[in-house]
Write an enzyme that holds these catalytic residues in place. Structure first.
Site, mmCIF file in Angstrom:
data_model
loop_
_atom_site.group_PDB
_atom_site.id
_atom_site.type_symbol
_atom_site.label_atom_id
_atom_site.label_comp_id
_atom_site.label_asym_id
_atom_site.label_seq_id
_atom_site.Cartn_x
_atom_site.Cartn_y
_atom_site.Cartn_z
ATOM 1 C CB SER B 70 -2.166 2.919 -2.497
ATOM 2 O OG SER B 70 -1.539 2.137 -1.520
ATOM 3 C CE LYS B 73 -4.346 1.348 0.083
ATOM 4 N NZ LYS B 73 -3.498 2.110 1.041
ATOM 5 C CE1 TYR B 195 -5.516 -3.240 -0.251
ATOM 6 C CE2 TYR B 195 -3.596 -4.436 0.538
ATOM 7 C CZ TYR B 195 -4.249 -3.242 0.307
ATOM 8 O OH TYR B 195 -3.640 -2.055 0.618
ATOM 9 C CE1 TYR B 247 -2.789 6.209 2.315
ATOM 10 C CE2 TYR B 247 -0.705 6.845 1.300
ATOM 11 C CZ TYR B 247 -1.814 6.019 1.350
ATOM 12 O OH TYR B 247 -1.939 5.019 0.448
ATOM 13 C CB VAL B 265 4.116 1.735 -2.638
ATOM 14 C CG1 VAL B 265 3.960 0.314 -3.159
ATOM 15 C CG2 VAL B 265 5.324 1.884 -1.749
#
Lengths: 612, 612
Positions: B70, B73, B195, B247, B265
């Site tokens: 991530s 991103k 992705y 988050y 992750v």
């Protein structure tokens, strides 16, 4: 007051320009849920800015009062943190943004706690955490706290408070839900009484700017010097404003404006640039999210016009090391004999001087330690010239201490000069087992100490108690033995104890001096605490020669540092040596003076070059 | 590479200390949703930090590779912003935090768009916005972009990519929902291919630190100098990381760590302190939110240990004006005759000099304009000494321009010196209709120009073309008319054109010079672009006197600025004047030299005082 009363300054110019730009916007509607707010003059517009060093600027309707409303929330949150501690407050009110509106009744599913203190639920819970035996006492504590932020007594608008109390059914529902989940203890109505009153506190947009400047200034009101919030809690309050202050528009606000902010339903907006300034605006028409239309627009324009976005700062680390040089390039102004000067010319490059500037935080300290350690081979001493250095925080000082520890292993002192201006830094350099001073009153004295240590290590430090023969001194250099004897006959010998004054700045010159033994400091400055040691003279060197030739008063005091013997040569005594021999001696002394002046001028030029 | 190979520096010491503190924590579990991630070595721990000036430090397993996941991103979001523009991207993906988990499938109820680009839904939508005709081309553009951030080619781990592709059912569901609401156009599988591959790019925690330093450095990789992200978009990417990067823990993270950050992750965490540094950590065990347990802990400890909280900066405005003085206290090094010097002593306080330091952003500029305008009554000129000034942003320059405009009304120039180092500032000072230069190569030349203007206004500027009589010059002062005639007989007269060189630095001295008419500049520095005008001599003043007395080479070049006439007096010519008269003249010239040197030494001492 503005610092430039009556003159168009650039900050007022910026506020005026923004005021003119946003003024025509008549969109949005005044809050109408109680009649007292609906009566607000819809087209009024005020802007203000206040800096962390206490300047305050305003434009438009900047002295009109209105109720603070939700802008009280972060301030009461700060008070609750002070009263209850971070852990207890966080156990009852979260700090997570929700993307929901200000009046959301939603609580966390697990424990029934509010998501954050900026939505009404969290704010009511927070008010319930303020200490005080009665609602009146709690409200008084809130009012006193607001007064510290704005710098004057704050009044509560009773009519607005009563209006809110009568119609606050949704807030009443929220308070009862909070009572149900145990977030509020005791009577919810008692908490709501304080909450409705805190929201009705009267402020101007100038007040909001000062509140912002207080938060920007680590909790101290920069106009009054009074602390409004404990320093360690300021970051927490600003964090919550950043994440949650603009409710469901928080993300967009951070992207576009980039300042922690809070709005109120009466038309106020508060924004903060930490470390720099606070902004306050007032314009009653609101958008559908309950934020002042022109207030938001004005903050956007001020932020972009003045480039205030928090996440878009300039590079902070550049040029913390302003200059570096070695003692071979710039020696102390300690006048030494020629062999010592020549030796320093050869080995003086082992003394390293770093001029620091800006702030010594982590990034700046990293730049300094990187530069010093990369060039530490062969270094006999490291001097940190902190005359231009700004604030040093604990992290910066700690890193300097680690560097000193690492250099201590190779017997290299790290010294700060002048000492006293950055006590935390000097403390950090005094690492365990250190066998040398870590600070000196001036860079020159630090250089002298490092030179002495280097010369002593090379076995070349002339003890100051040794007397130099007149013929080998600057005064008698170049004279024949016979001429030297003639000169000795007309010269007085003075013996001074340490601390004795040879002459004072401003005294008319009556003689030329040569140091035969001991050390004389040249000291400037009248007030005791501002006295600076400009230079020092050691055996063999001249003193007072500039005044001797041009007759102008001495520029410094000359004070014996050790027991001192000086030669004193008056103009009359020099003139009284007769015949051709007298003329030759006078010409030679004049040439010696001119050479000494030329030498000192070259050193001064080098120092000016090093300084600029 | 670290800047201090092989030596224990304070930054490595900090990273090592944090590594030792967090190392024992074995809580959390390695991501196990695909076998390729489950094989990660659970107890490995790496830490790294990189600064905006390109220093890189590491500790522990800082060279172990893992998949970026991530953390890609925000970087792909930056690429999409570059490719499509802010408006188009924001129309499809919001920037609001939701307080929900990373894999939330929730979209905005109104338009079916993702809340922000940090949750999977927004990240998949963002990847769909990257330009390229085929998935392979889009992936290649992503890979190239990552390469610019880390400074080397980036490889994709094919096994991890395939594992994600096989098991990515929830992401597949999200992609189809996005296709349904029109956020993704074309085949969702093609977007997911890119992705899954972007998430499988291999990095080390040193790479993460460099990515962070690139974002901290306004988008330019500080190790390679290559731009990875357009400057205006950096603030947007950092804003979204701040609000949404962690988050449902974003609020707590900002309160406790206060740095824009992103976790992956596979165990990576990236954190950024804008303007200062980037931090990268690697530790595979994750908490229940999917964030690396020890990575989060390490960031917390680094932030508190190094005091990096974004909302807790030091006061930025203090001391932008480092010093202020008036020309009565420090004159230019332009040697003028005694009446002009005396007049400047009386009216020179109308010239105001401000030494600036630090950064000239809004708050610093406010401090400068406040100080200048508050003291502008009677000012004939304002000189801004920018030798110590750091970066100036557009807002800071604009405010200086507004100040100059305001002072122009009272006919007071605002001048920057030296010019060239801050072109934006000089441009801003050149306000409309300005009738004077706004920059000079040195403070000394700016002072000279202001002095000339002031003296001309007082009717006291001696034209440089006028020839001074020898007997009234520094060379012949104090001689009788007869002695003056004798001296004139042994002096050469040289006429120089503008640009002619009288002597060069390093030349052995062969004579003493006096300026009879015109202006001679004393210039130091060998390379053309580093030449500095040290001083200037006008009619009546001496030149080369220090070298004349001590025989050492000249310290500067002497260059005619205008047509110049000089007297040249060799040592031999001075010696050849016979008898008693010759001796009197020699003594007098020596005294004149000593007085000139004493005078210059006093000026130098004043300048050193002003500089330090």
């Amino acid at each position: 007051m503005s610092r430039t009363e009556g003159r168009e300054d650039p900050v007022t110019a910026l506020l005026e320009a923004v005021r003119r730009q946003v003024e025509p916007d008549r969109s949005g509607t005044v809050a109408g849920y109680i009649p007292q707010l609906a009566q607000a003059p819809p087209d009024r517009l005020g802007l203000a800015a206040a800096t962390v060093d206490g300047a305050l600027y305003g434009a438009g309707d900047d002295t009109l009062t209105f109720t603070i409303q939700s802008i009280s929330k972060p301030l009461v949150y700060g008070l609750a943190l002070e009263d209850r501690g971070v852990e207890e407050v966080m156990a009852r009110v979260g700090v997570e943004p929700t993307g929901e509106a200000f009046n959301s009744i939603r609580l966390t599913p697990e424990r029934g706690t509010p998501f954050n203190p900026m939505v009404n639920a969290g704010a009511i819970a927070t008010t319930g955490l303020v200490r005080g035996d009665t609602p009146a006492e709690r409200l008084e504590r809130v009012r006193q706290m607001l007064g510290r932020y704005v710098g004057h007594e704050v009044e509560v608008d009773g009519a607005v408070r009563d209006g809110e109390r009568e119609t606050g059914h949704r807030n009443r529902a929220i308070a009862h839900l909070l009572r149900n989940s145990g977030v509020i203890e005791g009577d919810p109505e008692a908490v709501l009484d304080v909450y409705f009153a805190q929201c009705a506190a009267l402020v101007t947009c100038r007040d909001l700017a000062v509140i912002g400047a207080t938060l920007a200034n680590r909790g101290v009101n920069p106009l009054t010097g009074v602390r409004a919030l404990a320093e360690p809690l300021v970051g927490t309050v600003l964090s919550v404003m950043t994440m949650c202050g603009m409710y469901d528009q928080a993300g967009r606000w951070v992207v576009e404006v980039g300042l922690p902010a809070k709005s109120g339903v009466a038309g106020g907006v508060l924004a903060v640039l930490p470390g720099q300034l606070g902004i306050g605006t007032f314009s009653p028409r609101l958008d559908e999210h309950g934020n002042s239309v022109r207030g938001m627009l004005a903050c956007r324009r001020i932020s972009s016009g003045a480039e205030l976005h928090l996440l878009d700062p300039p590079n902070a680390a550049r040029e913390t090391v302003r200059r570096r040089y070695r003692c071979s390039a710039r020696r102390s102004r300690h006048r030494r004999d020629a062999p010592a000067m020549a030796l320093l010319g050869r080995i003086g490059d082992r003394i390293r001087v770093y001029e620091l500037q800006g702030e010594l935080m982590f990034a700046g300290a990293e730049a300094v330690t990187g530069a010093v350690l990369a060039d530490s081979d062969g270094a006999s001493a490291v001097i940190l010239d902190v005359r231009r250095l700004g604030p040093v925080n604990a992290a910066g000082a700690r890193m300097m201490g680690l560097m000193a520890e690492s250099l201590q292993e190779q017997d290299t002192p790290v010294i700060v000069a002048p000492e006293g201006t950055h006590p935390g830094l000097a403390d950090a350099l005094a690492v365990r087992g250190v066998a040398w001073p870590t600070g000196f009153p001036s860079v020159d004295e630090a250089l002298k100490w490092c030179e002495d240590r280097l010369l002593a290590g090379a076995g070349a430090l002339v003890p100051v108690e040794d007397e130099v023969p007149l013929g080998r001194s600057e005064l008698g250099e170049g004279l024949t033995p016979g001429e030297t004897r003639r000169l000795e006959a007309v010269v007085d010998r003075l013996d001074l104890a340490a601390g004795d004054v040879l002459y004072r700045a401003g005294d008319p010159p009556d003689a030329l001096f040569g140091v035969a033994a001991g050390e004389v400091a040249l000291v400037a400055g009248v007030e005791a605490e501002k006295r600076v040691r400009i230079a020092a003279a050691t055996p063999g060197t001249l003193l007072g020669e500039a005044s001797f030739v041009d007759g102008r008063p001495y520029g410094t005091d000359a004070v014996a540092v050790t027991p001192v013997r000086v030669w004193r040569l008056t103009r009359a005594a020099l003139e009284e040596i007769p015949d051709e021999e007298g003329r030759l001696i006078r010409t030679r002394v004049l040439l010696n003076i001119a050479r000494s002046l030329a030498d000192r001028l070259r050193q001064a030029a080098q120092e000016i070059g090093a300084l600029s």
